[in-house]
Design a protein around this motif. Structure first.
Motif, mmCIF file in Angstrom:
data_model
loop_
_atom_site.group_PDB
_atom_site.id
_atom_site.type_symbol
_atom_site.label_atom_id
_atom_site.label_comp_id
_atom_site.label_asym_id
_atom_site.label_seq_id
_atom_site.Cartn_x
_atom_site.Cartn_y
_atom_site.Cartn_z
ATOM 1 N N ALA A 1 -1.194 -4.351 8.028
ATOM 2 C CA ALA A 1 -1.374 -3.637 6.760
ATOM 3 C C ALA A 1 -0.925 -2.181 6.892
ATOM 4 C CB ALA A 1 -2.829 -3.712 6.313
ATOM 5 N N GLN A 2 -1.218 -1.547 8.016
ATOM 6 C CA GLN A 2 -0.790 -0.170 8.238
ATOM 7 C C GLN A 2 0.735 -0.070 8.285
ATOM 8 O OE1 GLN A 2 -2.969 0.699 11.802
ATOM 9 N NE2 GLN A 2 -4.786 1.391 10.691
ATOM 10 N N GLU A 3 1.370 -1.057 8.877
ATOM 11 C CA GLU A 3 2.835 -1.081 8.931
ATOM 12 C C GLU A 3 3.421 -1.264 7.526
ATOM 13 O OE1 GLU A 3 6.399 -0.497 10.534
ATOM 14 O OE2 GLU A 3 4.520 -0.353 11.654
ATOM 15 N N CYS B 1 -0.270 8.168 -1.675
ATOM 16 C CA CYS B 1 -0.953 7.458 -2.754
ATOM 17 C C CYS B 1 -1.481 6.084 -2.322
ATOM 18 C CB CYS B 1 -0.027 7.294 -3.946
ATOM 19 S SG CYS B 1 1.329 6.152 -3.658
ATOM 20 N N LEU B 2 -1.168 5.641 -1.122
ATOM 21 C CA LEU B 2 -1.604 4.317 -0.666
ATOM 22 C C LEU B 2 -2.798 4.424 0.267
ATOM 23 C CD1 LEU B 2 1.906 2.881 0.161
ATOM 24 C CD2 LEU B 2 0.547 2.375 -1.854
ATOM 25 N N TYR B 3 -3.643 3.425 0.224
ATOM 26 C CA TYR B 3 -4.701 3.343 1.222
ATOM 27 C C TYR B 3 -4.827 1.910 1.717
ATOM 28 C CZ TYR B 3 -7.985 1.510 -2.293
ATOM 29 O OH TYR B 3 -8.615 0.752 -3.243
ATOM 30 N N VAL B 4 -5.317 1.793 2.935
ATOM 31 C CA VAL B 4 -5.437 0.497 3.595
ATOM 32 C C VAL B 4 -6.913 0.205 3.812
ATOM 33 C CG1 VAL B 4 -4.928 -0.788 5.703
ATOM 34 C CG2 VAL B 4 -3.231 0.773 4.762
ATOM 35 N N LYS B 5 -7.347 -0.976 3.400
ATOM 36 C CA LYS B 5 -8.695 -1.433 3.718
ATOM 37 C C LYS B 5 -8.571 -2.267 4.980
ATOM 38 C CE LYS B 5 -12.122 -4.701 3.096
ATOM 39 N NZ LYS B 5 -11.929 -5.904 3.895
ATOM 40 N N SER B 6 -9.192 -1.813 6.043
ATOM 41 C CA SER B 6 -9.080 -2.469 7.343
ATOM 42 C C SER B 6 -9.926 -3.732 7.416
ATOM 43 C CB SER B 6 -9.520 -1.512 8.451
ATOM 44 O OG SER B 6 -8.719 -0.366 8.440
ATOM 45 N N ALA B 7 -9.535 -4.599 8.330
ATOM 46 C CA ALA B 7 -10.298 -5.821 8.577
ATOM 47 C C ALA B 7 -11.369 -5.546 9.628
ATOM 48 C CB ALA B 7 -9.377 -6.931 9.074
ATOM 49 N N CYS B 8 -12.399 -6.353 9.630
ATOM 50 C CA CYS B 8 -13.410 -6.311 10.682
ATOM 51 C C CYS B 8 -13.698 -7.764 11.076
ATOM 52 C CB CYS B 8 -14.668 -5.592 10.221
ATOM 53 S SG CYS B 8 -15.497 -6.373 8.839
ATOM 54 N N LYS B 9 -14.508 -7.931 12.104
ATOM 55 C CA LYS B 9 -14.777 -9.293 12.591
ATOM 56 C C LYS B 9 -15.469 -10.143 11.528
ATOM 57 C CE LYS B 9 -16.767 -7.994 16.492
ATOM 58 N NZ LYS B 9 -17.405 -8.074 17.814
ATOM 59 N N ALA B 10 -16.295 -9.515 10.703
ATOM 60 C CA ALA B 10 -17.015 -10.269 9.676
ATOM 61 C C ALA B 10 -16.150 -10.570 8.450
ATOM 62 C CB ALA B 10 -18.255 -9.490 9.238
ATOM 63 N N LEU C 1 -12.212 -10.929 7.642
ATOM 64 C CA LEU C 1 -10.837 -10.978 8.127
ATOM 65 C C LEU C 1 -9.853 -10.928 6.965
ATOM 66 C CD1 LEU C 1 -11.076 -13.616 10.994
ATOM 67 C CD2 LEU C 1 -10.821 -11.141 11.198
ATOM 68 N N SER C 2 -9.880 -9.820 6.238
ATOM 69 C CA SER C 2 -8.909 -9.612 5.172
ATOM 70 C C SER C 2 -8.612 -8.123 5.070
ATOM 71 C CB SER C 2 -9.425 -10.148 3.837
ATOM 72 O OG SER C 2 -10.564 -9.417 3.443
ATOM 73 N N VAL C 3 -7.404 -7.825 4.669
ATOM 74 C CA VAL C 3 -6.969 -6.442 4.501
ATOM 75 C C VAL C 3 -6.237 -6.331 3.175
ATOM 76 C CG1 VAL C 3 -6.714 -5.947 6.956
ATOM 77 C CG2 VAL C 3 -4.791 -6.879 5.710
ATOM 78 N N TYR C 4 -6.090 -5.105 2.688
ATOM 79 C CA TYR C 4 -5.209 -4.885 1.552
ATOM 80 C C TYR C 4 -4.672 -3.468 1.582
ATOM 81 C CZ TYR C 4 -9.558 -3.263 -0.743
ATOM 82 O OH TYR C 4 -10.729 -2.639 -1.055
ATOM 83 N N VAL C 5 -3.517 -3.318 0.958
ATOM 84 C CA VAL C 5 -2.870 -2.024 0.762
ATOM 85 C C VAL C 5 -2.815 -1.821 -0.737
ATOM 86 C CG1 VAL C 5 -0.784 -0.653 1.124
ATOM 87 C CG2 VAL C 5 -1.466 -2.353 2.823
ATOM 88 N N ARG C 6 -3.422 -0.751 -1.202
ATOM 89 C CA ARG C 6 -3.488 -0.500 -2.646
ATOM 90 C C ARG C 6 -3.118 0.943 -2.961
ATOM 91 N NH1 ARG C 6 -8.913 -3.671 -4.540
ATOM 92 N NH2 ARG C 6 -8.095 -5.745 -4.166
ATOM 93 N N ILE C 7 -2.847 1.172 -4.230
ATOM 94 C CA ILE C 7 -2.598 2.522 -4.716
ATOM 95 C C ILE C 7 -3.939 3.122 -5.093
ATOM 96 C CG2 ILE C 7 -1.494 3.879 -6.525
ATOM 97 C CD1 ILE C 7 0.674 1.766 -6.610
ATOM 98 N N LYS C 8 -4.134 4.372 -4.718
ATOM 99 C CA LYS C 8 -5.404 5.038 -5.004
ATOM 100 C C LYS C 8 -5.624 5.114 -6.511
ATOM 101 C CE LYS C 8 -5.196 7.832 -0.832
ATOM 102 N NZ LYS C 8 -5.014 9.170 -0.277
ATOM 103 N N ASP C 9 -6.808 4.705 -6.930
ATOM 104 C CA ASP C 9 -7.136 4.747 -8.350
ATOM 105 C C ASP C 9 -8.217 5.773 -8.653
ATOM 106 O OD1 ASP C 9 -9.178 3.421 -7.131
ATOM 107 O OD2 ASP C 9 -9.155 1.678 -8.437
ATOM 108 N N PHE C 10 -8.504 6.642 -7.681
ATOM 109 C CA PHE C 10 -9.484 7.707 -7.872
ATOM 110 C C PHE C 10 -8.970 8.969 -7.203
ATOM 111 C CE2 PHE C 10 -12.947 10.271 -6.149
ATOM 112 C CZ PHE C 10 -13.618 10.588 -7.321
#
Length: 118
Positions: free
Chosen positions: A37-39, A62-71, A73-82
């Motif tokens: 996701a960072q890439e 303007c982009l941010y990444v939501k990182s995955a954790c062990k609990a 296992l999903s990530v996303y790259v989104r445009i900041k809405d705030f």
């Protein structure tokens, strides 16, 4: 949104990972997803530099990444809405993303009301 799946040599990958404990495997998967996701975010930033003429650092960030954790296992790259100060990126990039005309800025409406702009 898109999904990524492993189809080729999946059995070989599973066999190689069988030596890991469940915690180790979850950690490795979470790390791999986050780095992917960072890439993607880095590639999108380069694309923003290509598409826009002299974009500001605010636009490029303007982009941010939501990182995955062990609990989870999903990530996303989104445009900041705030945005604490200024206009959120999703608002000023929406014309570029969705197409169509951008909304007039406040000073443009004022100049139009005075007759300085058509």
């Amino acid at each position: 949104m898109f999904n990524v799946s492993i189809k080729s040599n999946f059995e070989q990958i599973v066999l190689k990972m069988s030596g890991f404990s469940r915690n180790q495997l979850l950690y490795v998967l979470a790390t791999a997803l986050t780095k992917t996701a960072q890439e993607i975010a880095r590639a999108e930033r380069k694309e923003l530099q290509y598409v826009f003429d002299s974009p500001t650092p605010y636009t490029l960030d303007c982009l941010y990444v939501k990182s995955a954790c062990k609990a989870q296992l999903s990530v996303y790259v989104r445009i900041k809405d705030f945005s604490a100060k200024g206009t959120p990126a999703i608002k000023f990039l929406s014309a570029q993303i969705n197409g169509g005309k951008r909304h007039q800025k406040r000073f443009e409406r004022t100049l139009q009301a005075v007759g300085a702009l058509p």
